[in-house]
Design a protein around this motif. Structure first.
Motif, mmCIF file in Angstrom:
data_model
loop_
_atom_site.group_PDB
_atom_site.id
_atom_site.type_symbol
_atom_site.label_atom_id
_atom_site.label_comp_id
_atom_site.label_asym_id
_atom_site.label_seq_id
_atom_site.Cartn_x
_atom_site.Cartn_y
_atom_site.Cartn_z
ATOM 1 N N GLY A 127 0.803 -1.224 0.000
ATOM 2 C CA GLY A 127 0.000 0.000 0.000
ATOM 3 C C GLY A 127 0.832 1.268 0.000
ATOM 4 O O GLY A 127 0.339 2.335 -0.387
ATOM 5 N N GLY A 128 2.088 1.180 0.425
ATOM 6 C CA GLY A 128 2.936 2.364 0.466
ATOM 7 C C GLY A 128 3.585 2.712 -0.861
ATOM 8 O O GLY A 128 4.195 3.789 -0.981
ATOM 9 N N VAL A 129 3.443 1.847 -1.876
ATOM 10 C CA VAL A 129 4.159 2.066 -3.140
ATOM 11 C C VAL A 129 3.624 3.282 -3.893
ATOM 12 O O VAL A 129 4.378 4.226 -4.200
ATOM 13 C CB VAL A 129 4.069 0.814 -4.029
ATOM 14 N N ILE A 130 2.328 3.296 -4.212
ATOM 15 C CA ILE A 130 1.760 4.410 -4.991
ATOM 16 C C ILE A 130 1.840 5.726 -4.215
ATOM 17 O O ILE A 130 2.229 6.756 -4.790
ATOM 18 C CB ILE A 130 0.321 4.080 -5.431
ATOM 19 N N PRO A 131 1.487 5.760 -2.920
ATOM 20 C CA PRO A 131 1.701 7.012 -2.180
ATOM 21 C C PRO A 131 3.156 7.454 -2.170
ATOM 22 O O PRO A 131 3.442 8.657 -2.207
ATOM 23 C CB PRO A 131 1.219 6.656 -0.763
ATOM 24 N N GLY A 132 4.094 6.485 -2.135
ATOM 25 C CA GLY A 132 5.504 6.839 -2.188
ATOM 26 C C GLY A 132 5.860 7.537 -3.492
ATOM 27 O O GLY A 132 6.598 8.542 -3.504
ATOM 28 N N LEU A 133 5.313 7.035 -4.596
ATOM 29 C CA LEU A 133 5.541 7.684 -5.894
ATOM 30 C C LEU A 133 4.891 9.058 -5.934
ATOM 31 O O LEU A 133 5.458 10.022 -6.485
ATOM 32 C CB LEU A 133 4.988 6.804 -7.015
ATOM 33 N N LEU A 134 3.690 9.172 -5.341
ATOM 34 C CA LEU A 134 2.993 10.453 -5.303
ATOM 35 C C LEU A 134 3.787 11.492 -4.512
ATOM 36 O O LEU A 134 3.951 12.640 -4.955
ATOM 37 C CB LEU A 134 1.602 10.272 -4.687
ATOM 38 N N VAL A 135 4.299 11.101 -3.359
ATOM 39 C CA VAL A 135 5.059 12.036 -2.526
ATOM 40 C C VAL A 135 6.380 12.414 -3.205
ATOM 41 O O VAL A 135 6.812 13.568 -3.146
ATOM 42 C CB VAL A 135 5.302 11.427 -1.130
ATOM 43 N N TRP A 149 -9.019 10.501 -1.594
ATOM 44 C CA TRP A 149 -9.125 9.339 -2.491
ATOM 45 C C TRP A 149 -8.397 8.137 -1.875
ATOM 46 O O TRP A 149 -7.243 7.836 -2.226
ATOM 47 C CB TRP A 149 -8.546 9.667 -3.861
ATOM 48 N N PRO A 150 -9.055 7.429 -0.965
ATOM 49 C CA PRO A 150 -8.413 6.285 -0.279
ATOM 50 C C PRO A 150 -7.948 5.187 -1.232
ATOM 51 O O PRO A 150 -7.029 4.435 -0.897
ATOM 52 C CB PRO A 150 -9.515 5.763 0.653
ATOM 53 N N GLN A 151 -8.557 5.083 -2.420
ATOM 54 C CA GLN A 151 -8.186 4.019 -3.350
ATOM 55 C C GLN A 151 -6.754 4.148 -3.858
ATOM 56 O O GLN A 151 -6.174 3.184 -4.356
ATOM 57 C CB GLN A 151 -9.154 3.997 -4.536
ATOM 58 N N ILE A 152 -6.179 5.344 -3.745
ATOM 59 C CA ILE A 152 -4.769 5.506 -4.119
ATOM 60 C C ILE A 152 -3.905 4.559 -3.281
ATOM 61 O O ILE A 152 -2.913 4.010 -3.758
ATOM 62 C CB ILE A 152 -4.326 6.975 -3.907
ATOM 63 N N ILE A 153 -4.303 4.356 -2.030
ATOM 64 C CA ILE A 153 -3.571 3.469 -1.118
ATOM 65 C C ILE A 153 -4.078 2.034 -1.231
ATOM 66 O O ILE A 153 -3.284 1.086 -1.251
ATOM 67 C CB ILE A 153 -3.714 3.961 0.335
ATOM 68 N N LEU A 154 -5.386 1.859 -1.336
ATOM 69 C CA LEU A 154 -5.982 0.526 -1.205
ATOM 70 C C LEU A 154 -6.017 -0.256 -2.508
ATOM 71 O O LEU A 154 -6.166 -1.486 -2.492
ATOM 72 C CB LEU A 154 -7.419 0.662 -0.661
ATOM 73 N N TRP A 155 -5.881 0.419 -3.657
ATOM 74 C CA TRP A 155 -6.055 -0.267 -4.937
ATOM 75 C C TRP A 155 -5.021 -1.377 -5.129
ATOM 76 O O TRP A 155 -5.371 -2.513 -5.465
ATOM 77 C CB TRP A 155 -5.947 0.751 -6.080
ATOM 78 N N LEU A 156 -3.743 -1.075 -4.935
ATOM 79 C CA LEU A 156 -2.705 -2.087 -5.202
ATOM 80 C C LEU A 156 -2.779 -3.270 -4.242
ATOM 81 O O LEU A 156 -2.692 -4.429 -4.706
ATOM 82 C CB LEU A 156 -1.322 -1.427 -5.135
ATOM 83 N N PRO A 157 -2.974 -3.072 -2.929
ATOM 84 C CA PRO A 157 -3.148 -4.252 -2.045
ATOM 85 C C PRO A 157 -4.328 -5.121 -2.461
ATOM 86 O O PRO A 157 -4.267 -6.356 -2.377
ATOM 87 C CB PRO A 157 -3.367 -3.640 -0.671
ATOM 88 N N MET A 158 -5.419 -4.484 -2.913
ATOM 89 C CA MET A 158 -6.596 -5.268 -3.363
ATOM 90 C C MET A 158 -6.253 -6.073 -4.613
ATOM 91 O O MET A 158 -6.632 -7.241 -4.729
ATOM 92 C CB MET A 158 -7.771 -4.326 -3.627
ATOM 93 N N LYS A 159 -5.501 -5.462 -5.545
ATOM 94 C CA LYS A 159 -5.105 -6.168 -6.760
ATOM 95 C C LYS A 159 -4.160 -7.323 -6.462
ATOM 96 O O LYS A 159 -4.149 -8.335 -7.173
ATOM 97 C CB LYS A 159 -4.455 -5.200 -7.734
ATOM 98 N N MET A 160 -3.346 -7.170 -5.382
ATOM 99 C CA MET A 160 -2.401 -8.210 -5.015
ATOM 100 C C MET A 160 -3.049 -9.300 -4.176
ATOM 101 O O MET A 160 -2.383 -10.259 -3.786
ATOM 102 C CB MET A 160 -1.231 -7.608 -4.252
ATOM 103 N N GLY A 161 -4.351 -9.154 -3.869
ATOM 104 C CA GLY A 161 -5.065 -10.192 -3.156
ATOM 105 C C GLY A 161 -5.003 -10.108 -1.646
ATOM 106 O O GLY A 161 -5.335 -11.074 -0.962
ATOM 107 N N TYR A 162 -4.591 -8.965 -1.101
ATOM 108 C CA TYR A 162 -4.552 -8.831 0.360
ATOM 109 C C TYR A 162 -5.924 -8.462 0.890
ATOM 110 O O TYR A 162 -6.729 -7.847 0.216
ATOM 111 C CB TYR A 162 -3.549 -7.742 0.749
#
Length: 429
Positions: free
Chosen positions: A175-183, A416-429
């Motif tokens: 979940g920290g990947v996309i926010p890390g890129l955003l920051v 936009w919480p999905q910025i954080i939650l989208w990738l974990p959901m796609k990875m099956g967490y």
């Protein structure tokens, strides 16, 4: 009255310089004694040490710390900055942007913000000053870029939050990947804006040939290998975060040997520093367990949740107040201490308001980045000042535009919480 007294003792101990773990353990023990007497206190003290360190996932902390020390020894951070500056250093503000990219890259193989800030202070800051950058702007970019290691996996802060909040650590790291890129993009845009406002602040560097640029990309190879050994195996499901941390430490060890930077004295120093950091964090977790038991017996958390639930205000207003409180706390306290002190209290409230604990954890860490550059105790600013020889006031002044930009980044992640939650959901967490 007991809660107020114990909180006063806690902050009094912190004010006189008592280590955070001992301060929380002392204040919590006093509260337990006042609530239940010596029998309750001794019963909890007999079980708390084992409970604090019995988690299997706790192994990730010494492994990530050791990996960070070995990466520092290998000198890969210097190479990473040279490669990024070759590609973007020619444009106005380019070296500042390269510093942000190097901070992100180093954070992806480090996990500790102070180590990242110290390394960038000795590599990118002298290069920017030599090229004619405004000193406070250069120091501010280095200080804020160092905080990226708190968010971009592998992150010790995210691991500690996962342990305290009982949230899947792998999901947190993903979940920290996309926010890390955003920051990272936020830091680069801030540098670009400052250079656009006044080009004399950040002059461009000499032209680098395309052949040289591609030659410099070979330097990035070891970093990508190490990133793959840590974060890649988590994303693909090959290994758990705990196993990945051990793989990362071993790969960093092999990388240091391959780059001919290994020595017995250096290895000893790396092991000792990693052990010191692990003991410090373990003591903080133990203190948090004791203090948490006291808060549970005193029903502080339950009363707080009930009180907030009775308020006739928007849950978003409550969230905004919580995040503002974290920024204020970050001005005075270490971020790990804030995590262990507040998460057991705040998390039940977050859940009662209907927010996702995983989402809140990442937002909390981004907010903690702001605390790392906020006076009077913005730790990264002091690290940069120490390693660069620049005045602390100058570093704090240079971080002000990044402070403002980070507030906008936090607002985006909250809206936009999905910025954080989208990738974990796609990875099956």
């Amino acid at each position: 009255m007991t809660v107020v007294l114990c909180l006063a003792v806690l902050f009094g101990l912190l004010a006189i310089g008592t280590p955070v773990g001992f301060a929380m353990a002392g204040a919590g023990s006093l509260g337990l004694y006042m609530l239940g007497g010596m029998s309750v206190l001794t019963g909890i003290l007999q079980t708390a040490p084992l409970s604090a360190v019995t988690s299997y996932e706790l192994i990730t902390i010494p492994m990530f710390l050791l990996m960070a020390e070995l990466v520092l020894m290998s000198g890969i951070a210097d190479d990473l900055f040279r490669a990024t500056s070759a590609w973007v250093g020619r444009i106005p503000g380019g070296l500042g942007m390269a510093t942000a990219l190097a901070g992100a890259g180093f954070g992806a193989i480090c996990g500790t913000s102070t180590a990242s800030a110290a390394t960038l202070s000795s590599t990118s800051l002298p290069a920017m000053l030599k090229q004619g950058y405004e000193p406070r702007m250069a120091a501010g970019v280095v200080a804020i870029s160092g905080t990226l290691a708190m968010l971009i996996p592998p992150s010790v802060a995210l691991v500690i939050y996962g342990l305290l909040a009982e949230v899947n650590i792998g999901a947190l790291l993903v979940g920290g990947v996309i926010p890390g890129l955003l920051v990272t993009a936020t830091i680069m845009l801030t540098v670009w804006f400052l250079a656009w406002q006044d080009p004399s602040r950040a002059p461009g560097g000499p032209r680098v040939s395309m052949r040289e640029k591609f030659r410099m990309l070979r330097i990035v190879g070891p970093m990508l290998l190490l990133f793959g050994m840590v974060t890649g195996v988590i994303y693909t499901g090959i290994a758990t975060p705990t196993e990945a941390s051990a793989l990362g430490a071993f790969c960093a060890f092999c990388l240091t040997i391959w780059m001919r930077k290994m020595s017995w004295a250096g290895l000893y120093r790396a092991l000792v520093r990693a052990a010191h950091g692990t003991c410090m964090i373990s003591m903080i977790l133990l203190g948090a367990y004791i203090f948490g038991y006291f808060f549970t017996l005193a029903q502080v958390t339950q009363d707080l949740v009930a009180w907030v639930g009775a308020l006739d205000v928007s849950r978003w207003l409550i969230m905004a107040l919580i995040l503002c409180g974290y920024i204020v706390l970050g001005s005075f306290m270490d971020q790990i201490a804030i995590l262990v002190l507040t998460v057991p209290i705040v998390l039940p409230l977050i859940k009662s308001l209907g927010f996702d604990p995983l989402w809140f954890g990442v937002v909390k860490i981004v907010t903690a980045e702001v605390g790392m550059i906020t006076p009077p105790v913005g730790l990264n600013c002091y690290v940069v000042a120490r390693y660069s020889g620049r005045p602390v006031a100058e570093v704090f002044h240079g971080t002000l535009p990044h402070f403002i930009a980070h507030i906008f980044a936090i607002a985006i992640l909250v809206a936009w919480p999905q910025i954080i939650l989208w990738l974990p959901m796609k990875m099956g967490y």
